[in-house]
Design a protein around this motif. Structure first.
Motif, short mmCIF file in Angstrom:
data_model
loop_
_atom_site.label_atom_id
_atom_site.label_comp_id
_atom_site.label_asym_id
_atom_site.label_seq_id
_atom_site.Cartn_x
_atom_site.Cartn_y
_atom_site.Cartn_z
N ASN A 1 0.82 -1.22 0.00
CA ASN A 1 0.00 0.00 0.00
C ASN A 1 0.85 1.27 0.00
OD1 ASN A 1 -2.34 -1.50 -0.02
ND2 ASN A 1 -2.60 -1.41 2.20
N LEU A 2 1.82 1.35 0.92
CA LEU A 2 2.65 2.55 1.00
C LEU A 2 3.49 2.72 -0.25
CD1 LEU A 2 3.44 4.99 2.67
CD2 LEU A 2 5.17 3.58 3.80
N SER A 3 3.99 1.62 -0.79
CA SER A 3 4.78 1.68 -2.02
C SER A 3 3.94 2.25 -3.16
CB SER A 3 5.27 0.28 -2.40
OG SER A 3 6.03 0.32 -3.57
N ARG A 4 2.70 1.83 -3.26
CA ARG A 4 1.80 2.33 -4.32
C ARG A 4 1.49 3.82 -4.10
NH1 ARG A 4 -1.60 -1.56 -4.38
NH2 ARG A 4 -2.93 -0.74 -2.72
N GLU A 5 1.24 4.22 -2.84
CA GLU A 5 0.93 5.63 -2.54
C GLU A 5 2.11 6.54 -2.87
OE1 GLU A 5 -0.77 6.33 1.42
OE2 GLU A 5 -1.29 4.21 1.43
N ILE A 6 3.30 6.07 -2.59
CA ILE A 6 4.48 6.92 -2.76
C ILE A 6 5.05 6.83 -4.17
CG2 ILE A 6 6.90 7.16 -2.07
CD1 ILE A 6 5.99 6.55 0.76
N CYS A 7 5.18 5.62 -4.67
CA CYS A 7 5.91 5.42 -5.93
C CYS A 7 5.02 5.06 -7.10
CB CYS A 7 6.96 4.33 -5.74
SG CYS A 7 8.13 4.70 -4.43
N GLY A 8 3.72 5.15 -6.91
CA GLY A 8 2.80 4.82 -8.00
C GLY A 8 2.96 5.77 -9.17
N PRO A 9 2.43 5.38 -10.31
CA PRO A 9 2.56 6.21 -11.50
C PRO A 9 1.74 7.49 -11.36
CG PRO A 9 1.08 4.38 -11.92
CD PRO A 9 1.65 4.16 -10.55
N PRO A 10 2.13 8.53 -12.12
CA PRO A 10 1.35 9.77 -12.10
C PRO A 10 -0.09 9.47 -12.50
CG PRO A 10 3.42 10.06 -13.28
CD PRO A 10 3.28 8.58 -12.98
N PRO A 11 -1.04 10.14 -11.97
CA PRO A 11 -0.94 11.31 -11.10
C PRO A 11 -0.96 10.97 -9.62
CG PRO A 11 -3.21 11.02 -11.75
CD PRO A 11 -2.44 9.88 -12.38
N ASN A 12 -0.83 9.69 -9.25
CA ASN A 12 -1.04 9.30 -7.86
C ASN A 12 0.23 9.28 -7.00
OD1 ASN A 12 -3.79 8.91 -8.38
ND2 ASN A 12 -3.36 6.90 -9.23
#
Length: 166
Positions: A71-82
């Motif tokens: 979850n944290l990896s997706r929130e921080i390193c997810g693709p733009p615009p997220n």
């Protein structure tokens, strides 16, 4: 001051070839940064240094998820615009969706990763309250002398209480 377990952790980390020197340099800068966004960006750089093999080579971006969790990896390193990391690096400031204390969350994940994967023991305390705190917005000192030079204007100094930011 180090406790026995912290000294043991330091000795192991200094002797380990699994963590690059850049990680420690970025982490030190993050600890000493006083702004939230600057601290967070330095922590992101430390993560990038942590997933880069010591001695060079390409970053293994697949290691972000084992370090930060899905979850944290997706929130921080997810693709733009997220992805928060990408937005901050490319000039977009925090948005209404960025309500979590990412500094504390990232800190906890890094310490847990180091304890589990590098030290193989809980040598670094994981339950620290406000682990990335610094002296931002606390009472500061100027390191100057104040001297009264005119009796017509009495010098009355008092300490002003300030509320710490949480």
């Amino acid at each position: 001051m180090f406790t026995e377990s912290e000294k043991k952790a330091l000795d192991i980390l200094l002797g380990s070839n699994r963590i690059s020197e850049e990680f420690f340099l970025y982490w030190n800068d993050a600890v000493n940064a006083d702004g939230y966004s600057s601290k967070l960006l330095l922590m992101f750089a430390a993560i990038d240094a942590l997933i880069k093999p010591p001695g060079g080579g390409a970053r293994n971006t697949r290691l972000r998820e084992p370090i930060l969790g899905q979850n944290l990896s997706r929130e921080i390193c997810g693709p733009p615009p997220n992805g928060l990391r990408n937005r901050l690096v490319h000039g977009e400031y925090f948005s209404p969706i960025d309500v979590d204390d990412y500094v504390t969350r990232v800190h906890e994940k890094i310490v847990r990763y180091i304890n589990d994967e590098i030290l193989h023991d809980n040598l670094i305390e994981e339950g620290v309250t406000h682990p990335q705190r610094n002296f931002y917005d606390n009472v500061h000192t100027a390191g100057r002398w104040i001297q009264q030079i005119d009796d017509a204007w009495p010098l009355a100094l008092k300490k002003r209480a300030r509320k710490l930011r949480s």
